[in-house]
Design a protein around this motif. Structure first.
Motif, PDB file in Angstrom:
ATOM      1  N   TYR A   1      -0.937  13.955   2.011  1.00 30.00           N
ATOM      2  CA  TYR A   1      -0.125  14.318   0.857  1.00 30.00           C
ATOM      3  C   TYR A   1      -1.010  14.774  -0.305  1.00 30.00           C
ATOM      4  O   TYR A   1      -2.203  14.452  -0.365  1.00 30.00           O
ATOM      5  CB  TYR A   1       0.745  13.133   0.439  1.00 30.00           C
ATOM      6  CG  TYR A   1       1.852  12.848   1.428  1.00 30.00           C
ATOM      7  CD1 TYR A   1       2.868  13.769   1.638  1.00 30.00           C
ATOM      8  CD2 TYR A   1       1.869  11.664   2.164  1.00 30.00           C
ATOM      9  CE1 TYR A   1       3.879  13.521   2.547  1.00 30.00           C
ATOM     10  CE2 TYR A   1       2.871  11.402   3.088  1.00 30.00           C
ATOM     11  CZ  TYR A   1       3.869  12.343   3.276  1.00 30.00           C
ATOM     12  OH  TYR A   1       4.863  12.115   4.182  1.00 30.00           O
ATOM     13  N   SER A   2      -0.404  15.498  -1.197  1.00 25.48           N
ATOM     14  CA  SER A   2      -1.155  16.048  -2.340  1.00 25.48           C
ATOM     15  C   SER A   2      -1.666  14.951  -3.258  1.00 25.48           C
ATOM     16  O   SER A   2      -2.702  15.104  -3.918  1.00 25.48           O
ATOM     17  CB  SER A   2      -0.274  17.018  -3.139  1.00 25.48           C
ATOM     18  OG  SER A   2       0.132  18.100  -2.327  1.00 25.48           O
ATOM     19  N   GLU A   3      -0.952  13.830  -3.294  1.00 22.92           N
ATOM     20  CA  GLU A   3      -1.394  12.687  -4.086  1.00 22.92           C
ATOM     21  C   GLU A   3      -0.877  11.411  -3.430  1.00 22.92           C
ATOM     22  O   GLU A   3       0.061  11.463  -2.621  1.00 22.92           O
ATOM     23  CB  GLU A   3      -0.887  12.795  -5.524  1.00 22.92           C
ATOM     24  CG  GLU A   3       0.616  12.926  -5.645  1.00 22.92           C
ATOM     25  CD  GLU A   3       1.053  13.143  -7.089  1.00 22.92           C
ATOM     26  OE1 GLU A   3       2.048  12.509  -7.491  1.00 22.92           O
ATOM     27  OE2 GLU A   3       0.395  13.939  -7.785  1.00 22.92           O
ATOM     28  N   PRO A   4      -1.457  10.266  -3.729  1.00 16.21           N
ATOM     29  CA  PRO A   4      -1.045   9.018  -3.083  1.00 16.21           C
ATOM     30  C   PRO A   4       0.432   8.698  -3.340  1.00 16.21           C
ATOM     31  O   PRO A   4       0.962   8.947  -4.422  1.00 16.21           O
ATOM     32  CB  PRO A   4      -1.958   7.970  -3.727  1.00 16.21           C
ATOM     33  CG  PRO A   4      -3.153   8.736  -4.193  1.00 16.21           C
ATOM     34  CD  PRO A   4      -2.619  10.076  -4.623  1.00 16.21           C
ATOM     35  N   VAL A   5       1.078   8.152  -2.316  1.00 14.16           N
ATOM     36  CA  VAL A   5       2.460   7.693  -2.428  1.00 14.16           C
ATOM     37  C   VAL A   5       2.425   6.189  -2.653  1.00 14.16           C
ATOM     38  O   VAL A   5       1.725   5.459  -1.953  1.00 14.16           O
ATOM     39  CB  VAL A   5       3.266   8.025  -1.159  1.00 14.16           C
ATOM     40  CG1 VAL A   5       4.715   7.552  -1.305  1.00 14.16           C
ATOM     41  CG2 VAL A   5       3.198   9.516  -0.856  1.00 14.16           C
TER      42      VAL A   5
END
Length: 556
Positions: free
Chosen positions: A121-125
């Motif tokens: 993903y583009s940033e942490p979930v």
């Protein structure tokens, strides 16, 4: 099984990589007796940060092309993050090609390498956040010795006849999923598109049938947790047979059988035994767990095999009864008993890891003997346990390595999860010596752990707590050792003395009763690791049906 081994070897010689994951089960590490596992085996079978998400829903749309033996699917996976993570790992066999991936979270990139699909993903979930991912894919699923994951056949009228079977092979051979056993979705939707004349039978309730061009789409819903290898579909020229049934609670239900149209009368006669078996299993274990989703039995391409697909068990293509004591008109198919029993053991209560599969197979095999005991005279129970003992290999422990992708269905050495697992339960019953207490524990486990995944250790702790005795030494021997206890004995006919001791067995502080049968007398012995002697008029018989699964050898 010999056929499978031969085909694996031939295929390897031919240079195919298709069977390589299974060869290690035939040529194990000699020291430990288990296969040598690769880093990929552990990555596929262990819980790690990339697997730190809990699946809540599978929504699977699959278009099946019988002529080309290909599938094209769209899998929607809904999940909740269990820890903050910017990447997840999904299982999907390398022969199935990914067309597109969409997610509720922005995707930076993805990679399909070997049988693993990495999504970054583009940033942490964040932990606790729910999301979904849609994976469009297509391909011709790998053919594993014609055993699965999808069997493409034709019936005697040349109609396409197709079945799925992924137990042991892996559901990732036909769909994107999280292959780990412990992560069951709360619900599952199965939508199968087929040429218009064919019928689809899948898990759960048939909600609707819609038209799509010249094809039809069958929409099924499973509104209960379901383990990953139970998700299935069957396609063919099916007709439905309905058997009315009054369940243990007095509620009116029905048992449905789906058989090929040209064999419908034979199927109706053969499967008339199904209500009887469900009735006996409900007496043992409580109400059938899946009335909401249905109780279906499907005639499939599996030949003499069968599969416990939840709420839609797959029986083979043969109609034969394999058990009937002399002078009894009632004949039964023990495979049908076995697969129905899985609706409780394996489907209602599910192992946490593939190392715990004896909780499925041992209990279902034992149920065969219990139903036979109820349908016929009790002595046939002991005879059936003896028959099971003839199939035990005693070459590998029942309890397999955990946290690794382990296939217990390839090698005959792993078949002891069935036969020896059942004999372990028989031994526990005999050692407790109180049927009311024993069956209360089993039924209580199903209630306590209903719709849950448990480890072998959890079951042992529960059994010990409910029985008010520590049976851990017994579980230790039967689950973790290759061989069951071995009793050494000799009989001196001149002095009428029986000498006996354990060769391998239990600590002296764990009393295990062995029954010596002498004519009409049964004498209880408690062997230890030291030699004991007892006066006996003649040489006794050690019948495992009387006390449990123990091997005997002559004392030198």
């Amino acid at each position: 099984m010999k056929k499978l081994l031969l085909l694996i070897i031939v295929s390897l010689i031919a240079g195919s990589c298709r069977y390589k994951p299974f060869v290690k089960y035939y040529f194990p590490n000699k020291k430990e007796g288990f296969p040598r596992f690769s880093k990929l085996d552990y990555l596929q079978g262990e819980t790690n940060n990339l697997r730190a998400y809990d699946i809540t829903t599978y929504d699977w749309y699959v278009k099946v092309d019988p002529e080309k033996e290909r599938i094209a699917g769209l899998m929607t996976i809904e999940f909740e993050m269990e820890m903050q993570q910017d990447s997840i790992l999904i299982d999907l066999h390398s022969k199935l090609k990914v067309d597109n991936i969409e997610s509720s979270f922005p995707i930076k990139n993805w990679k399909h390498r070997k049988d693993l699909l990495y999504i970054v993903y583009s940033e942490p979930v964040e932990k606790g956040v729910t999301g979904s991912i849609n994976i469009a894919y297509h391909g011709k699923p790998a053919n594993i010795s014609n055993e699965g994951p999808i069997q493409w056949r034709s019936d005697s009228n040349d109609n396409p006849w197709i079945s799925t079977q992924t137990e042991g092979i892996g559901a990732h051979y036909m769909m994107p999923c999280k292959e780990l056993l412990y992560d069951e979705p709360e619900q599952c939707f199965i939508r199968v598109e087929v040429p218009g004349s064919l019928v689809v039978v899948a898990n759960g309730t048939l909600d609707s049938v819609t038209t799509k061009g010249e094809n039809r789409v069958y929409h099924h819903s499973v509104l209960n947790p379901i383990n990953i290898y139970n998700i299935s579909f069957n396609i063919g020229d099916y007709e439905k047979i309905t058997f009315p049934y009054t369940d243990i609670n007095g509620e009116e239900q029905e048992i449905q059988v789906f058989a090929l149209s040209h064999q419908i009368d034979t199927a109706r006669s053969f499967y008339s035994q199904a209500p009887l078996h469900v009735k006996e299993l409900e007496k043992l274990y409580g109400s059938f767990p899946w009335w909401r989703d249905g109780c279906k039995i499907v005639q499939t391409t599996l030949g003499g095999s069968a599969m416990e697909h939840q709420s839609a068990i797959s029986m083979g293509s043969y109609f034969y009864n394999d058990y009937a004591p002399p002078k009894y008109s009632l004949k039964v198919n023990t495979t049908l008993i076995h697969e129905l029993a899985h609706e409780w053991w394996g489907n209602l209560l599910t192992g946490n890891d593939y190392c715990d599969m004896w909780l499925h197979e041992g209990f279902a095999t034992y149920a065969e003997a219990l139903v036979i005991e109820q349908l016929y005279q009790p002595n046939y129970y002991g005879h059936y346990m003896w028959l099971l003992s003839l199939n035990v290999a005693n070459e590998r422990a029942i309890l397999k390595p955990c946290g690794v992708r382990y296939n217990s269905w390839v090698s005959p050495k792993d078949g002891d999860i069935y036969y020896k697992g059942a004999l372990l339960l028989h031994t526990l019953r005999m050692q407790i010596g109180d049927d009311e207490a024993f069956f209360s524990i089993l039924k209580g486990a199903l209630t306590t752990f209903a719709k849950q995944n448990i480890t072998t250790g959890t079951f042992i702790n529960y059994f010990n707590e409910m029985s008010k005795k520590d049976y851990s030494p017994l579980f230790e021997v039967y689950l973790k050792e290759k061989s069951p206890p071995v009793l050494l004995y000799s009989y001196d006919s001149t002095q009428s003395i029986l000498s006996f001791k354990w060769k391998t067995g239990f600590p002296d502080n764990f009393p295990f009763k062995v029954v010596a049968t002498l004519s009409n007398d049964k004498i209880a012995l408690t062997p230890t690791n030291s030699l004991q002697q007892i006066e006996m008029k003649s040489m006794p018989i050690f019948n495992i049906g009387d006390f449990g699964y123990v091997l005997t050898e002559e004392l030198e």
